[in-house]
Design an enzyme around this catalytic site. Structure first.
Site, PDB file in Angstrom:
ATOM      1  N   ASP A 136       0.865  -1.168   0.000  1.00 41.45           N
ATOM      2  CA  ASP A 136       0.000   0.000   0.000  1.00 41.45           C
ATOM      3  C   ASP A 136       0.909   1.227   0.000  1.00 41.45           C
ATOM      4  O   ASP A 136       1.871   1.291   0.757  1.00 41.45           O
ATOM      5  CB  ASP A 136      -0.878  -0.005   1.248  1.00 41.45           C
ATOM      6  CG  ASP A 136      -1.752   1.235   1.328  1.00 41.45           C
ATOM      7  OD1 ASP A 136      -2.431   1.533   0.334  1.00 41.45           O
ATOM      8  OD2 ASP A 136      -1.729   1.896   2.367  1.00 41.45           O
ATOM      9  N   THR A 171       0.379   4.618   0.747  1.00 42.83           N
ATOM     10  CA  THR A 171       0.316   5.488   1.910  1.00 42.83           C
ATOM     11  C   THR A 171       0.563   4.681   3.176  1.00 42.83           C
ATOM     12  O   THR A 171      -0.121   3.705   3.442  1.00 42.83           O
ATOM     13  CB  THR A 171      -1.059   6.182   1.996  1.00 42.83           C
ATOM     14  OG1 THR A 171      -1.305   6.853   0.769  1.00 42.83           O
ATOM     15  CG2 THR A 171      -1.097   7.172   3.136  1.00 42.83           C
ATOM     16  N   ASP A 217      -1.727  -0.032   6.130  1.00 42.02           N
ATOM     17  CA  ASP A 217      -1.979   0.581   7.431  1.00 42.02           C
ATOM     18  C   ASP A 217      -3.419   1.027   7.615  1.00 42.02           C
ATOM     19  O   ASP A 217      -3.815   1.389   8.708  1.00 42.02           O
ATOM     20  CB  ASP A 217      -1.054   1.786   7.643  1.00 42.02           C
ATOM     21  CG  ASP A 217      -1.399   2.952   6.709  1.00 42.02           C
ATOM     22  OD1 ASP A 217      -2.022   2.700   5.660  1.00 42.02           O
ATOM     23  OD2 ASP A 217      -1.034   4.098   7.030  1.00 42.02           O
TER      24      ASP A 217
END
Length: 817
Positions: free
Chosen positions: A331, A333, A573
């Protein structure tokens, strides 16, 4: 004054929501539900209450770890030995307790983590009921409640916007979109998202389990066990052994009773005890109980070592998986970037006095959002100008303005401030904007207003002088490029999957050299991904960077990769990553991520450092490579124990060993050396076919050991009696098996040679020390026995070396062919 993080436009100012201070009467807007309507909805179960239970209860954990076939067989064996009164022969029973304990503690820890799973962290919600603002608990929100949300709030339930003033919502944890999303009347705000600017009045449209965040939570809370090739291999062996162990043990028991004179005679004179103990020795020898225990211990040691690097392993077998991962989905970000916006560049377009100080004044706004904070960090060495007058930001205008002693300045999106202009300064500025935007950056323009502060309702003046371009981008983790380069060298293909704009994601992937230094990366818009699984798998194989990916698509991408035989790791996250992390072979969460993500991940990088992943890979490789070595020791024992059991049944011989003989031989040639050989670093890259390679050596080596023992035992028993023959067979078993240890320890070095020598010395001391010799029922060999033992050991060494050098390579080549 504050600036927006979306599309280069300024953000809202600190307008407070109606009635934000405390409970009181709301004078405008919807009156909300009445007390009777709230009570009716509570009665109908239309509340925000959700179930907190997981699918894995403590009783289920206890049952799955205690009531196993492996434990049942050993428990029966221990009970039978204790009934005979020969308690020294029952020490193998401790393996059951230790192994079950490790499994229970590990799974209960995972259960507690799942039970604490919560996406919504807001302590309460503000609602309007009977025209009065009230503060209620999250689970007290009901369907159709009127919510008040403002900057800093987390949305407690899915709701539709009724009234709005400059509302911007951060949905990054839910959708992966890193930029705040503007909301208008009629738009939906999702439970779990956070308000970063403005305020709104909303009506609740979904509550409880039907809410967006709770739907993800429900999926994430379903219990699943990590797939471990190591454990699957051991389980396959146990299943095969378990099928044969019952008939063999019964036949072995019958043969031992028959040898001692039959059932009646054995019961009459008490010799049935010898038959039981001998049968148990054969059964215990066939079960690689130490391999199960050592596998659990090795995983636990790896987890402890990783904990020192601030890596939390939530399921022990997870340390193995990264050694097998060949595709790592990232991912953007929170993984490649740290989730913060940074001022990457400040470009001066025209020399305007006081421009930097004016921009610093904007950044100094205490009510500023992420973009303002990024400007403040980048302009920390610039003294902010005193603001004499200002025009607050408006979502409709997309600009804000201020006046300082140096003049008036306007801050906003370049395309708004310079709209319709074709003069040289505007053309130059817009060209710079396009160049920066091509890298995935966001750009805001500070322009000087020579004619003074613009009027709020009038069009912007056409004489604005472009002064400064602030180029903003997500802050890339300093370790990202180096870590990705490491995985590239190791043959692990990285794929970046994000909810952000595909061009932005591609630009960042290019910056961190996803495909190598200087190679440009192209982004794929996930809105064009096919729904058909086969077609999706083809697309996923062809592209490595994806933008505008929904949580469901992330999960589908993981499934598509797995359908092509890949072992998939997934980092993330946000809540939007939770489902994909759960379904990936190895889910890795960042320590600063959402609780849902950390709860379902197998591994959590506590300090959020991407650079710790190579260390996890190293531990996985150590576990896999070293356990392959020691598994050969255990499975060789299973092989020769099965051969001996079948042989003595057919020959109607007393079993060549007592359980205590198997205990000392197993400790010196398997348990102790396996523990030490499982610990040292081993960076061998993962090779598929763990079980095939182990069995290719263990079975022929076990056949050699079993044949040598049968020859020695069959030769000596008529000459010296069963007791001395058993003692001699035990010493032969130890001597030949130590050569197997030496083969698995190669390449040999100082400490490994010392280990083997110490094990041999312990065997000698066991015979030399009277009380140890008596405990293990050993005898000092006579000269004749010593000659037989020496010859048998040498023959065994030569035969096993031939198996290792010639037979195993041929067998593996034949398998590949």
């Amino acid at each position: 004054m504050s600036t927006s993080a979306d599309d280069g436009a300024p953000a809202t100012g600190p307008d407070g929501p109606p009635g934000a201070a405390s409970s009181g009467t709301v004078t405008a807007g919807p009156r909300g539900l009445s007390a009777q309507e709230v009570a009716a909805r509570v009665e109908a179960g239309q509340t925000n209450r959700t179930s907190q239970a997981t699918s894995r209860s403590l009783s289920a954990i206890l049952r799955s770890n205690v009531f196993t076939l492996f434990n049942l067989i050993l428990a029966i064996a221990v009970t039978l030995v204790l009934l005979t009164g020969r308690w020294p022969d029952a020490v193998f029973g401790f393996v059951v307790v230790i192994n079950a304990g490790i499994g229970i503690v590990t799974e209960y820890r995972a259960k507690r983590t799942l039970d604490r799973l919560s996406i919504l962290t807001a302590p309460s919600a503000r609602v309007v009921r009977d025209g009065t603002e009230q503060e209620v608990a999250l689970d007290g929100v009901v369907l159709d409640d009127v919510l008040l949300v403002s900057i800093g709030d987390q949305v407690p339930a899915d709701a539709q916007v009724l009234e709005v003033t400059g509302l911007e919502v951060d949905e990054s944890m839910l959708t992966g979109e890193s930029r705040p999303v503007h909301k208008a009347v009629g738009d939906e705000v999702l439970s779990g998202s956070s308000v970063v600017a403005g305020h709104a009045v909303c009506r609740v449209v979904r509550v409880g389990e039907a809410g967006y965040a709770q739907r993800i939570t429900a999926e994430a809370k379903k219990f699943s066990v990590v797939r471990s090739e190591l454990r699957e291999g051991v389980d396959k062996i146990l299943r095969v052994v378990s099928i044969g162990i019952v008939p063999i043990s019964l036949l072995l028991f019958w043969s031992q009773l028959y040898y001692t004179g039959g059932v009646r005679e054995s019961i009459a004179d008490g010799t049935w005890r010898d038959g039981v103990v001998a049968a148990v020795a054969g059964v215990v020898g066939m079960i690689p109980e130490g391999l199960v225990l050592l596998t659990s211990l090795n995983f636990a040691i790896a987890a402890m070592l990783l904990a020192r690097q601030k890596v939390l392993v939530q399921e022990l077998p997870a340390v193995e998986i990264l050694a097998r991962v060949d595709v790592l989905c990232l991912d953007k970000t929170g993984t490649i970037t740290d989730g913060h916006v940074a001022l990457t560049e400040l470009r001066a377009l025209e020399q305007v006095e006081g421009a930097r100080e004016a921009l610093a004044a904007v950044a100094a706004d205490p009510e500023g959002n992420a973009t303002s904070q990024a400007l403040a960090e980048g302009l920390a060495d610039v003294e902010a100008a005193a603001v004499r007058e200002s025009v607050p930001f408006s979502s409709a205008r997309k600009w804000s303005a201020l006046r300082t002693d140096a003049g008036a300045f306007v801050l906003g999106a370049p395309e708004i401030l310079l709209a319709g202009r074709a003069d040289a300064p505007a053309t130059t500025a817009l060209a710079e904007v396009r160049e920066a935007a091509d890298t995935g950056a966001r750009v805001v323009l500070l322009a000087h207003a020579p004619t003074g502060l613009p009027a709020t309702e009038a069009p912007l003046p056409e004489d604005l002088v472009p002064a400064l371009l602030a180029v903003l981008g997500e802050r890339i983790r300093p370790d990202a490029a180096q870590t990705l380069e490491y995985f590239r060298r190791q043959g692990v293909r990285a794929k970046v999957i994000s909810g952000d704009n595909p061009d932005t994601v591609a630009a960042i992937a290019t910056k961190v050299a996803l495909h190598g230094e200087g190679e440009r990366v192209e982004g794929f818009d996930a809105r064009r991904l096919p729904d058909d699984p086969a077609e999706l798998a083809e697309v996923v194989d062809a592209h490595d960077v994806y933008g505008r990916v929904t949580p469901e698509q992330k999960r589908a991408i993981v499934h598509a990769l797995q359908s092509r035989g890949h072992v998939v790791g997934m980092t993330g996250d946000g809540v939007n990553d939770a489902l994909a992390l759960k379904d990936a072979d190895l889910g890795i969460a960042m320590g600063n991520g959402a609780p849902a993500t950390k709860a379902v991940a197998r591994v959590v990088l506590v300090d959020g450092r991407f650079a710790t992943l190579p260390g996890v890979l190293g531990q996985g490789r150590r576990v896999m490579a070293n356990m392959e070595r020691v598994a050969s020791l255990f499975l060789a024992k299973t092989t020769y124990a099965a051969i001996l059991a079948v042989a003595v049944v057919l020959l109607v011989w007393p079993y060549p060993f007592l359980p205590r003989h198997m205990t000392i031989a197993g400790s010196l040639t398997i348990g102790i050396p396996a523990f030490f050989l499982a610990l040292p670093p081993n960076n061998r890259r993962y090779l598929a076919g763990f079980l095939r390679r182990v069995l290719s050596f263990a079975i022929p080596a076990g056949v050699v050991i079993g044949a040598v023992i049968l020859l020695v035992y069959g030769y000596l028993r008529p000459l010296v009696g069963t007791g001395d023959a058993r003692s001699a067979s035990t010493l032969v078993l130890i001597g030949v098996s130590l050569w197997v240890v030496g083969i698995q320890a190669r390449p040999l070095n100082g400490w490994k040679l010392l280990l083997i020598a110490a094990l041999a010395a312990c065997a000698a001391l066991a015979v030399a020390i009277p009380w140890v010799r008596d405990f293990f029922a050993l005898q000092v060999p006579t000269a004749q026995e010593a000659v037989v033992i020496t010859v048998a050991v040498l023959v065994g060494w030569v035969a096993i070396e031939a198996v290792y050098r010639f037979f195993v390579p041929w067998l593996l080549r034949w398998h590949r062919a």
